[in-house]
Design an enzyme around this catalytic site. Structure first.
Site, PDB file in Angstrom:
ATOM      1  N   LYS A 112       0.679  -1.145  -0.044  1.00  0.00           N
ATOM      2  CA  LYS A 112       0.113  -0.123  -0.187  1.00  0.00           C
ATOM      3  C   LYS A 112       0.951   1.205   0.022  1.00  0.00           C
ATOM      4  CE  LYS A 112      -4.241  -1.776   1.533  1.00  0.00           C
ATOM      5  NZ  LYS A 112      -4.968  -2.357   2.699  1.00  0.00           N
ATOM      6  N   LYS A 193      -3.146  -9.231  -8.809  1.00  0.00           N
ATOM      7  CA  LYS A 193      -4.333  -9.829  -8.152  1.00  0.00           C
ATOM      8  C   LYS A 193      -5.491  -8.914  -8.085  1.00  0.00           C
ATOM      9  CE  LYS A 193      -4.680  -8.736  -3.652  1.00  0.00           C
ATOM     10  NZ  LYS A 193      -4.434  -8.445  -2.402  1.00  0.00           N
ATOM     11  N   LYS A 196      -9.460  -4.321  -4.675  1.00  0.00           N
ATOM     12  CA  LYS A 196     -10.271  -3.053  -4.954  1.00  0.00           C
ATOM     13  C   LYS A 196      -9.218  -1.937  -5.199  1.00  0.00           C
ATOM     14  CE  LYS A 196     -13.330  -5.341  -1.665  1.00  0.00           C
ATOM     15  NZ  LYS A 196     -13.498  -5.742  -0.436  1.00  0.00           N
TER      16      LYS A 196
END
Ligand code: TYM
Length: 332
Positions: A112, A193, A196
């Site tokens: 992230k 992958k 969202k």
């Protein structure tokens, strides 16, 4: 007796990765005995969400998704994370026995951060709250997709640190992954992958033109249909494999390998994927509409679930507080 527990973030509509990697298994597991707890991780969502109205809506949408897909609230306890605030207390107790090094190794935090998502303290300590979620209900089976495996292993570590310091308080949880790799890590429209935050998802409940348009974005090359190809190298097959039975799948594979006039083009493959998504989720789409029209029922289910889940978490929290000296020892 096994206790199953898993959580899902309410970050918008759920995608095929969430379904095949997690939700489907949660719903199938209801048929087995034991206890089942599934929650909507709204505390976790705060690591990225800044829109209160949207968050409330997404929690509701996620609850409806589970119920529409077949979660039976008589057999499984569905609840909202923040209705059990004891997990935040437990997270603190676990944070105090956990070294920084463990959290610094978290893939999901590193990914992230690499994507430019602001690295708040909440994002960094997320695995501690997740460990508290798992340990608060004395769960021993945690069904998740591969991307959450490391977090479940961290929960095992944290349970071990606490028990080592203060005696046996937490039960050791075991991760449960879907047996077949294609379900454990579903890929997205770009072959990465499905996630969202990667914006490469296919939504469970999308249909009609928007669905066809989205499936049209599955990355392919410009080779002609008649050219023989290896199905293993073609992204559309990753999606066909999710839905088709083995006979039909073998037929698509054989015709693709062979090439020539009978070979399917990418357009045919994509049309079959659209059809499969529409068909697979058609009954759930109808139930979803019914639930959308009855918000009171969804609220009642979540409130009942919270009551049951919280009673267990309070007991575990009390034991943990007593074990580390924040309360008098509990009577034996
Ligand atoms: P979340 O919301 O990202 O995903 C929910 C579930 O879906 C699985 N999943 C996938 N499985 C296969 N292929 C994919 N492409 C894919 N994408 C998502 C995830 O593995 C997960 O099982 N941190 C968790 C939520 C959570 C939780 C917990 C889970 C909070 N506390 C305690 C288990 C136990 C998360 O962000 O999942």
């Amino acid at each position: 007796m096994s206790t199953y527990l898993s959580g899902i973030q309410p970050s918008g509509m759920q995608h095929l990765g969430n379904y095949f990697g997690a939700i489907r298994g949660h719903i199938e597991a209801q048929r087995e005995g034991g206890e089942h707890f599934y929650f909507i991780a709204d505390y976790h969502a705060l690591t990225t969400s800044r829109d209160p109205e949207a968050l409330r809506e997404r929690v509701r949408e996620t609850a409806i998704t589970y119920l529409a897909l077949g979660l039976d609230p008589e057999r499984a306890t569905l609840f909202r994370h923040s209705d059990v605030p004891e997990v935040c207390e437990l997270a603190w107790l676990l944070a105090c026995v956990t070294g920084m090094g463990l959290l610094e190794r978290a893939h999901s935090y590193k990914d992230k951060k690499a994507k430019g998502i602001q690295a708040t303290v909440g994002l960094f300590t997320y695995p501690v709250l997740m460990a508290a979620d798992i340990l608060a209900y004395e769960s021993d089976r945690v069904p998740v997709g591969t991307d959450q495996l490391q977090h479940v292993e961290m929960a095992q570590d944290m349970a071990g640190y606490f028990n080592h310091a203060y005696g046996e308080v937490f039960r050791r949880p075991e991760p449960v992954l879907p047996e077949e790799g294609r379900f454990a890590r579903v890929v997205g429209l770009d072959g990465e992958k499905m996630s969202k935050s990667n914006e490469n998802g296919i939504w469970i409940f999308e249909s009609g033109k928007p669905l066809a348009k989205r499936i049209g974005r599955i990355v392919t090359d410009s080779r002609a249909p008649a050219e023989p190809k290896d199905p293993e190298e073609l992204l559309p097959f990753c999606f066909l494999e999710l839905f088709l039975d083995s006979d039909e799948l073998e037929d698509w594979r054989a015709r693709t390998r062979e090439g020539g006039e009978g070979a399917p083009g990418y357009g045919h493959m994509k049309a079959r994927i659209v059809e499969a998504v529409e068909e697979t989720f058609a009954p759930a789409r109808v139930r979803r509409e019914e639930l959308l029209a009855d918000p009171g029922e969804v609220d009642r289910i979540l409130a009942r679930g919270a009551e049951k889940a919280r009673a267990i978490a309070v007991g575990v929290r009390d034991r943990a507080l007593a074990a580390c000296g924040l309360r008098n020892p509990l009577p034996r």
